[in-house]
Design an enzyme around this catalytic site. Structure first.
Site, PDB file in Angstrom:
ATOM      1  N   HIS A 224       7.191  -7.260  -2.515  1.00 61.83           N
ATOM      2  CA  HIS A 224       7.077  -6.663  -1.180  1.00 61.83           C
ATOM      3  C   HIS A 224       8.131  -7.222  -0.225  1.00 61.83           C
ATOM      4  O   HIS A 224       8.089  -6.942   0.974  1.00 61.83           O
ATOM      5  CB  HIS A 224       5.703  -6.964  -0.568  1.00 61.83           C
ATOM      6  CG  HIS A 224       4.553  -6.237  -1.216  1.00 61.83           C
ATOM      7  ND1 HIS A 224       4.615  -4.923  -1.614  1.00 61.83           N
ATOM      8  CD2 HIS A 224       3.283  -6.655  -1.503  1.00 61.83           C
ATOM      9  CE1 HIS A 224       3.442  -4.564  -2.120  1.00 61.83           C
ATOM     10  NE2 HIS A 224       2.619  -5.586  -2.064  1.00 61.83           N
TER      11      HIS A 224
ATOM     12  N   TYR B 213       5.953   8.112  -2.607  1.00 62.93           N
ATOM     13  CA  TYR B 213       4.598   8.302  -3.120  1.00 62.93           C
ATOM     14  C   TYR B 213       4.271   9.796  -3.159  1.00 62.93           C
ATOM     15  O   TYR B 213       3.671  10.299  -4.109  1.00 62.93           O
ATOM     16  CB  TYR B 213       3.633   7.566  -2.188  1.00 62.93           C
ATOM     17  CG  TYR B 213       2.181   7.598  -2.581  1.00 62.93           C
ATOM     18  CD1 TYR B 213       1.620   6.565  -3.316  1.00 62.93           C
ATOM     19  CD2 TYR B 213       1.345   8.646  -2.179  1.00 62.93           C
ATOM     20  CE1 TYR B 213       0.270   6.570  -3.656  1.00 62.93           C
ATOM     21  CE2 TYR B 213      -0.001   8.668  -2.521  1.00 62.93           C
ATOM     22  CZ  TYR B 213      -0.533   7.628  -3.258  1.00 62.93           C
ATOM     23  OH  TYR B 213      -1.861   7.638  -3.590  1.00 62.93           O
TER      24      TYR B 213
ATOM     25  N   SER C 161      -4.424   2.965   4.474  1.00 62.35           N
ATOM     26  CA  SER C 161      -4.722   2.257   3.227  1.00 62.35           C
ATOM     27  C   SER C 161      -4.737   0.744   3.438  1.00 62.35           C
ATOM     28  O   SER C 161      -5.604   0.037   2.903  1.00 62.35           O
ATOM     29  CB  SER C 161      -3.676   2.631   2.166  1.00 62.35           C
ATOM     30  OG  SER C 161      -4.000   2.066   0.925  1.00 62.35           O
TER      31      SER C 161
ATOM     32  N   GLY D 148      -6.379   7.540  -3.545  1.00 56.34           N
ATOM     33  CA  GLY D 148      -5.133   7.911  -4.207  1.00 56.34           C
ATOM     34  C   GLY D 148      -4.635   9.289  -3.823  1.00 56.34           C
ATOM     35  O   GLY D 148      -4.141  10.042  -4.662  1.00 56.34           O
TER      36      GLY D 148
ATOM     37  N   ARG E  79      -9.135   3.471  -4.030  1.00 54.85           N
ATOM     38  CA  ARG E  79     -10.050   4.172  -3.131  1.00 54.85           C
ATOM     39  C   ARG E  79      -9.988   5.686  -3.309  1.00 54.85           C
ATOM     40  O   ARG E  79     -10.952   6.318  -3.736  1.00 54.85           O
ATOM     41  CB  ARG E  79      -9.711   3.769  -1.687  1.00 54.85           C
ATOM     42  CG  ARG E  79     -10.811   3.957  -0.676  1.00 54.85           C
ATOM     43  CD  ARG E  79     -10.421   3.334   0.648  1.00 54.85           C
ATOM     44  NE  ARG E  79      -9.127   3.787   1.120  1.00 54.85           N
ATOM     45  CZ  ARG E  79      -8.929   4.880   1.872  1.00 54.85           C
ATOM     46  NH1 ARG E  79      -9.959   5.597   2.244  1.00 54.85           N
ATOM     47  NH2 ARG E  79      -7.712   5.235   2.249  1.00 54.85           N
TER      48      ARG E  79
ATOM     49  N   LYS F 143       0.821  -1.221   0.000  1.00 57.60           N
ATOM     50  CA  LYS F 143       0.000   0.000   0.000  1.00 57.60           C
ATOM     51  C   LYS F 143       0.855   1.271   0.000  1.00 57.60           C
ATOM     52  O   LYS F 143       0.509   2.277   0.612  1.00 57.60           O
ATOM     53  CB  LYS F 143      -0.978   0.018   1.185  1.00 57.60           C
ATOM     54  CG  LYS F 143      -1.841  -1.229   1.305  1.00 57.60           C
ATOM     55  CD  LYS F 143      -2.511  -1.605   0.003  1.00 57.60           C
ATOM     56  CE  LYS F 143      -3.533  -0.560  -0.468  1.00 57.60           C
ATOM     57  NZ  LYS F 143      -4.139  -0.952  -1.780  1.00 57.60           N
ATOM     58  N   SER F 144       1.972   1.189  -0.726  1.00 54.04           N
ATOM     59  CA  SER F 144       2.875   2.340  -0.804  1.00 54.04           C
ATOM     60  C   SER F 144       2.969   2.899  -2.224  1.00 54.04           C
ATOM     61  O   SER F 144       3.885   3.660  -2.525  1.00 54.04           O
ATOM     62  CB  SER F 144       4.279   1.939  -0.323  1.00 54.04           C
ATOM     63  OG  SER F 144       4.265   1.516   1.015  1.00 54.04           O
TER      64      SER F 144
ATOM     65  N   MET G 115      -6.067   5.076 -14.386  1.00 57.23           N
ATOM     66  CA  MET G 115      -5.906   3.721 -13.868  1.00 57.23           C
ATOM     67  C   MET G 115      -7.206   3.189 -13.268  1.00 57.23           C
ATOM     68  O   MET G 115      -7.535   2.016 -13.404  1.00 57.23           O
ATOM     69  CB  MET G 115      -4.801   3.688 -12.821  1.00 57.23           C
ATOM     70  CG  MET G 115      -3.403   3.871 -13.389  1.00 57.23           C
ATOM     71  SD  MET G 115      -2.135   3.755 -12.106  1.00 57.23           S
ATOM     72  CE  MET G 115      -2.334   2.036 -11.586  1.00 57.23           C
TER      73      MET G 115
END
Length: 286
Positions: A99, A184, A129, A249, A247, A44-45, A223
């Site tokens: 990961h 991010y 997230s 972003g 969700r 979730k990164s 996306m």
């Protein structure tokens, strides 16, 4: 559906996707090639985002294969048990997502010229997230409450272990020429400049039109509308389709979730875990 974990060297992995046999093979026997490229993240990164960006860079900005082929086939998951057949058939140059903490990475990588793009994110946003992801995915246990999940996250009881250990482990490579650190937040702040930075790292020369196409087709909205990138085509045993994988972003969503006491607790643990690391992150400013 309940999620079952197994422990590999004291770190949790979801049995539905991973196996100790696969992890041992990767670490000790998998042969990394000099032209391999790895996207490495803690969950979730911004993993999907980086996968889409690299897909588009490889195709010189042409989005065709991003609309024709699922994202996990374009850039397969190195450690996923079911990726083995796909990976074994790949020709060079190979691009992978992972990961894995650094201590589980293929030993052959460390004597190769292969490249790693490590993408990190504010751990508070990662936590939020991942908490929402746990409501929709069968690769992570569903927590009873945010309080419970905060504790699990901070203590490294989530899949792939401690966020703190993960980022500190990989940052041991920060001075290596085959390692690129991207945040991010940096991508959100200046998408185009970060794409150019990635191209430079990969030695990939694109003209201005191609760069603009990469940026356009790797935007959140693009996306989200692409079924090959938004995980709507993910297997039912991985994802509950009544939820939307993509969700918000955004950066800073943690402010909408944590109480003052939760925020103070997370900040205290962050300071304790990250002390001695002489690096400044963009999220430390917020």
């Amino acid at each position: 559906m309940d999620t079952d974990y197994f422990q590999h060297k004291d770190i949790n992995f979801a049995s539905i996707v991973y196996s100790a046999e696969r992890l041992n093979f990767l670490e000790n026997e998998f042969q990394v090639r000099d032209d391999d490229v790895f996207i490495v993240t803690f969950p979730k990164s911004g993993t999907n985002w980086m996968m889409e960006i690299l897909s588009l860079i490889r195709s010189n900005g042409d989005p065709t294969w991003c609309h024709d082929l699922p994202i996990w086939e374009r850039i397969p998951w190195l450690e996923a048990r079911d990726s083995k057949i796909l990976i074994d058939s790949m020709s060079s140059p190979r691009f992978f997502s992972s990961h894995l903490p650094i201590q589980f990475f293929p030993k052959s990588f460390f004597t190769s010229k292969a490249k790693v793009i490590y993408t990190a994110r504010n751990p508070k946003d990662v936590l939020v997230s991942l908490y929402h992801f746990a409501q929709m995915a069968y690769v992570i246990k569903t927590p009873c409450s945010l309080d419970e999940f905060v504790e699990d996250f901070l203590q490294g009881r989530v899949p792939f272990g401690s966020w703190f250990d993960h980022i500190k482990g990989w940052l041991q490579m920060k001075d290596n020429s085959n390692f690129l650190f991207i945040s991010y937040e940096e991508l959100k702040q200046d998408h185009k400049a970060t794409v150019l930075k990635i191209c430079n790292f990969l030695g990939k020369v694109l003209d201005n039109e191609a760069i603009d196409m990469v940026v356009e087709h790797s935007s959140f909205n693009s996306m989200k509308q692409n079924k090959m990138s938004n995980q709507s085509e993910a297997p039912d045993f991985i994802m509950n389709k009544k939820y939307n994988f993509m969700r918000k972003g955004i950066r800073g969503d943690w402010r909408n979730h944590f109480t003052d006491s939760q925020q103070e607790y997370i900040d205290r643990i962050y300071q304790e875990k990250m002390k001695g690391l002489s690096l400044h992150f963009i999220w430390d400013e917020s």
